[in-house]
Design a protein around this motif. Structure first.
Motif: not given
Length: 211
Positions: A121-148
């Motif tokens: 229930s709490f270990t089947n997560n998104c990978s850091p590369l996906f959240i920070i890279g694909a979502v933060g940088v790729g979708m929102f253009g902000s690494p800082f937002l990806g870290y948040i």
């Protein structure tokens, strides 16, 4: 209820069959795109982690980690120490590695069914590369937002794990009272006894991962 669900499923299958007969070109294009997606993205992204997880489990790493990290995992999540491997791999590799490793520990009788449910229930997560890279940088253009986003994602999952751990009766299983050195010696002896050579170990890991 079972007869209605079966009828509904049958209707969907018939509808898809008719669609494929009426639109053969779209069907072939969709199947080709799906295969290319699986072959070029899914397999390279997940297969190495599957093989690594199989090798770690077959080499007895969860048992050794379980002995060392039992004092940490029990107070935090009310889970055996071997589940620490699932926590680490689930938070770094991304889904579905957490779910697969949880099931692997359950099949090896290292955790109970109830513990497996809480663990996944709490270990089947998104990978850091996906959240920070694909979502933060790729979708929102902000690494800082990806870290948040990553911080909120992982922190909320840890809170879920601790919440379910505190709401569960303790202890769920008998905890060994042997000295740490004796437990480690037994775990290492079992690992050496079950070691079947690098060739068979790797071939079994690849076969199971492909399956």
């Amino acid at each position: 209820m079972g007869s209605y669900s079966r009828l509904f499923f049958l209707i969907i299958i018939l509808f898809l069959a008719v669609f494929m007969l009426l639109n053969p070109q779209e069907t072939v294009n969709a199947a080709s795109s799906g295969f290319k997606l699986w072959f070029s993205i899914i397999v390279p992204a997940l297969l190495p982690f599957f093989i690594l997880a199989e090798l770690l489990v077959n080499l007895g790493v969860p048992r050794i980690l379980g002995i060392l990290l039992e004092p940490v995992m029990r107070p935090l999540f009310n889970l055996p120490g071997c589940s620490s491997l699932v926590v680490v791999m689930g938070f770094t590799s991304g889904f579905p590695v957490g779910a697969i490793l949880s099931k692997k520990l359950y099949d090896e009788k290292m955790i109970s069914g109830e513990e497996m449910s809480r663990l996944v229930s709490f270990t089947n997560n998104c990978s850091p590369l996906f959240i920070i890279g694909a979502v933060g940088v790729g979708m929102f253009g902000s690494p800082f937002l990806g870290y948040i986003l990553a911080l909120s994602h992982y922190l909320s999952n840890l809170i879920v794990g601790m919440f379910w751990g505190q709401r569960t009766k303790k202890p769920l299983r008998n905890i060994s009272r042997l000295p740490l050195s004796q437990e480690l010696s037994q775990a290492l002896a079992e690992a050496r006894e079950n070691y079947c050579g690098p060739g068979k170990l790797l071939s079994d890991a690849i076969k199971n991962s492909l399956n």
